[in-house]
Design an enzyme around this catalytic site. Structure first.
Site, PDB file in Angstrom:
ATOM      1  N   GLY A  77       0.794  -1.235   0.000  1.00 53.79           N
ATOM      2  CA  GLY A  77       0.000   0.000   0.000  1.00 53.79           C
ATOM      3  C   GLY A  77       0.819   1.275   0.000  1.00 53.79           C
ATOM      4  O   GLY A  77       0.376   2.287   0.549  1.00 53.79           O
ATOM      5  N   ASN A 136       1.344   3.294  -2.474  1.00 52.00           N
ATOM      6  CA  ASN A 136       0.554   4.328  -3.173  1.00 52.00           C
ATOM      7  C   ASN A 136      -0.576   4.830  -2.284  1.00 52.00           C
ATOM      8  O   ASN A 136      -0.858   6.025  -2.235  1.00 52.00           O
ATOM      9  CB  ASN A 136      -0.020   3.762  -4.480  1.00 52.00           C
ATOM     10  CG  ASN A 136       0.983   3.812  -5.607  1.00 52.00           C
ATOM     11  OD1 ASN A 136       1.278   4.887  -6.139  1.00 52.00           O
ATOM     12  ND2 ASN A 136       1.529   2.660  -5.974  1.00 52.00           N
ATOM     13  N   HIS A 162      -1.008   1.440 -13.099  1.00 54.32           N
ATOM     14  CA  HIS A 162      -0.315   0.252 -13.611  1.00 54.32           C
ATOM     15  C   HIS A 162       1.152   0.647 -13.832  1.00 54.32           C
ATOM     16  O   HIS A 162       1.424   1.739 -14.329  1.00 54.32           O
ATOM     17  CB  HIS A 162      -0.973  -0.188 -14.922  1.00 54.32           C
ATOM     18  CG  HIS A 162      -0.339  -1.417 -15.493  1.00 54.32           C
ATOM     19  ND1 HIS A 162      -0.641  -2.687 -15.032  1.00 54.32           N
ATOM     20  CD2 HIS A 162       0.593  -1.580 -16.465  1.00 54.32           C
ATOM     21  CE1 HIS A 162       0.079  -3.570 -15.698  1.00 54.32           C
ATOM     22  NE2 HIS A 162       0.834  -2.931 -16.575  1.00 54.32           N
ATOM     23  N   ASP A 164      -6.637  -3.513 -17.433  1.00 53.34           N
ATOM     24  CA  ASP A 164      -5.676  -2.551 -17.987  1.00 53.34           C
ATOM     25  C   ASP A 164      -6.046  -2.003 -19.365  1.00 53.34           C
ATOM     26  O   ASP A 164      -5.159  -1.630 -20.140  1.00 53.34           O
ATOM     27  CB  ASP A 164      -4.269  -3.179 -18.071  1.00 53.34           C
ATOM     28  CG  ASP A 164      -3.781  -3.656 -16.720  1.00 53.34           C
ATOM     29  OD1 ASP A 164      -4.146  -3.042 -15.710  1.00 53.34           O
ATOM     30  OD2 ASP A 164      -3.035  -4.665 -16.685  1.00 53.34           O
ATOM     31  N   LEU A 167     -10.129  -8.843  -9.978  1.00 55.91           N
ATOM     32  CA  LEU A 167     -10.908  -8.133 -11.002  1.00 55.91           C
ATOM     33  C   LEU A 167     -12.027  -7.342 -10.320  1.00 55.91           C
ATOM     34  O   LEU A 167     -12.635  -7.805  -9.363  1.00 55.91           O
ATOM     35  CB  LEU A 167     -11.513  -9.148 -11.980  1.00 55.91           C
ATOM     36  CG  LEU A 167     -12.056  -8.568 -13.285  1.00 55.91           C
ATOM     37  CD1 LEU A 167     -10.959  -7.878 -14.096  1.00 55.91           C
ATOM     38  CD2 LEU A 167     -12.712  -9.662 -14.131  1.00 55.91           C
ATOM     39  N   ASN A 176      -7.158   3.236 -11.992  1.00 54.14           N
ATOM     40  CA  ASN A 176      -6.150   2.246 -11.597  1.00 54.14           C
ATOM     41  C   ASN A 176      -4.774   2.796 -11.956  1.00 54.14           C
ATOM     42  O   ASN A 176      -4.633   3.572 -12.904  1.00 54.14           O
ATOM     43  CB  ASN A 176      -6.367   0.935 -12.351  1.00 54.14           C
ATOM     44  CG  ASN A 176      -5.354  -0.127 -11.944  1.00 54.14           C
ATOM     45  OD1 ASN A 176      -5.024  -0.265 -10.761  1.00 54.14           O
ATOM     46  ND2 ASN A 176      -4.832  -0.872 -12.913  1.00 54.14           N
TER      47      ASN A 176
HETATM   48  C1  GRF Z   1       2.206  -0.643  -7.989  1.00 54.01           C
HETATM   49  O1  GRF Z   1       3.358  -0.889  -8.715  1.00 54.01           O
HETATM   50  C2  GRF Z   1       1.043  -0.402  -8.899  1.00 54.01           C
HETATM   51  O2  GRF Z   1       1.402   0.173 -10.113  1.00 54.01           O
HETATM   52  C3  GRF Z   1       0.508  -1.778  -9.131  1.00 54.01           C
HETATM   53  O3  GRF Z   1       0.678  -2.440  -7.914  1.00 54.01           O
HETATM   54  C4  GRF Z   1       1.759  -1.857  -7.191  1.00 54.01           C
HETATM   55  C5  GRF Z   1       1.248  -1.496  -5.840  1.00 54.01           C
HETATM   56  O4  GRF Z   1       2.285  -1.088  -5.000  1.00 54.01           O
HETATM   57  N1  GRF Z   1      -0.848  -1.761  -9.592  1.00 54.01           N
HETATM   58  P1  GRF Z   1       1.958  -0.502  -3.559  1.00 54.01           P
HETATM   59  O5  GRF Z   1       1.150  -1.547  -2.803  1.00 54.01           O
HETATM   60  O6  GRF Z   1       1.185   0.762  -3.734  1.00 54.01           O
HETATM   61  O7  GRF Z   1       3.294  -0.271  -2.933  1.00 54.01           O
END
Ligand code: GRF
Length: 296
Positions: free
Chosen positions: A94, A96, A190, A231, A173, A188
């Site tokens: 987590g 992000n 990616h 995606d 999903l 999302n």
């Molecule tokens: C990130 O690389 C994001 O792009 C992908 O999953 C990863 C999540 O990383 N969808 P975090 O849990 O936010 O560290």
């Protein structure tokens, strides 16, 4: 203002903001062609749809917005835009989510995270949410009958009056019921430049390994709207990260993740300030904060 030429066609860069803002890409437009854009401007109690005509010409100086002028969204105006309610979905550490949370707390994002959804109740993101007093929902339903059904998930998210759903490393999903209940409201992130290295099976280190194996010289995060395919929803924002000759997947992942944190915050800030507009062909564009007639 300075004009540039690139593989993307001609565009203008305003000096000042850290991230360049571009006038519409117009390599493929003929001189004086008019493009109709719809912009959704919503204020506390109503949503008005305004049509904006942009005259696209061959030189940067001739790009005009006829209705919305520069610097429309000053801080005083932002104060009138309702603060948004956000839901975040995670399956892992987590980082992000943590970075988005920090940006809501320090005021960079004009919104608040009301609920976290996870399929891994013990993941780092879920622990962080509980520490911060953010409710955690378990989805999807599993064999022992814990977890919500898709219908219950929609109801639960609605009960928090959620405006936008942000997927941040959620590996399941997203159910059709949720996508239909929240049209154009689910994003999302990616870790590759979509549409390359995306779709079923491309997640986590598999993405970065595939990028390195392909010989691609550039990678970077993509933020896109979510539809029923993995995606494949409309791309909203991307950031370029170099792939170095001796990169391991882990090194590339770390470099991309660093940009993910910055990009996701900027995009969610724009979303909450209602600076996303939809081009006639369905492509979403981000209005630059410094000048709403320019786009990222
Ligand atoms: C990130 O690389 C994001 O792009 C992908 O999953 C990863 C999540 O990383 N969808 P975090 O849990 O936010 O560290």
């Amino acid at each position: 203002m300075e004009a540039h030429s690139s593989i993307f066609g001609n565009y203008s860069t305003i000096h000042g903001p850290k991230t360049p803002c571009y006038a519409l890409k117009f390599a493929s437009f003929s001189s004086s062609k008019q493009v109709l854009l719809r912009t959704h401007l919503s204020f506390p109690s109503n949503i008005a749809i305004t049509e904006k005509r942009l005259r696209i010409r061959a030189s940067v100086e001739e790009v005009h917005s006829e209705i919305v002028g520069p610097n429309v969204l000053e801080d005083s105006v932002r104060a009138k835009v309702r603060r948004k309610n956000l839901a975040v979905f995670v399956s892992g550490g987590g980082s992000n989510f943590k970075s988005l949370h920090e940006a809501t707390v320090n005021g960079f994002i004009h919104g608040d995270i009301f609920v976290l959804v996870t399929n891994k109740p013990d993941c780092g993101g879920a622990h962080f949410a509980r520490d911060k007093g953010i409710p955690v929902i378990f989805f999807p339903k599993v064999k022992d009958d814990s977890g919500l059904s898709s219908k219950d998930l929609v109801n639960a998210i609605r009960s928090y009056k959620v405006d936008f759903i942000l997927l941040a490393g959620y590996l399941k999903l997203i159910p059709t019921e949720l996508i239909r209940a929240f049209p154009r409201s689910i994003l999302n992130i990616h870790p590759s430049l979509l549409p390359a290295f995306g779709g079923k099976g491309y997640y986590s280190m598999k993405v970065h390994k595939a990028v390195i194996a392909s010989g691609a010289r550039y990678s970077g995060p993509t933020i896109h709207y979510v539809d029923e395919e993995y995606d494949r929803g409309r791309i909203l924002a991307q950031r370029i990260v170099p792939v170095l000759p001796n990169d391991t997947a882990e090194e590339l992942a770390a470099r991309v993740l660093h940009e993910e944190h910055k990009l996701y915050k900027e995009v969610v800030a724009a979303l909450c300030e209602e600076r996303i507009i939809w081009r006639e062909d369905g492509v979403p564009l981000i209005q630059c904060k410094e000048n709403l007639s320019l786009y990222k």
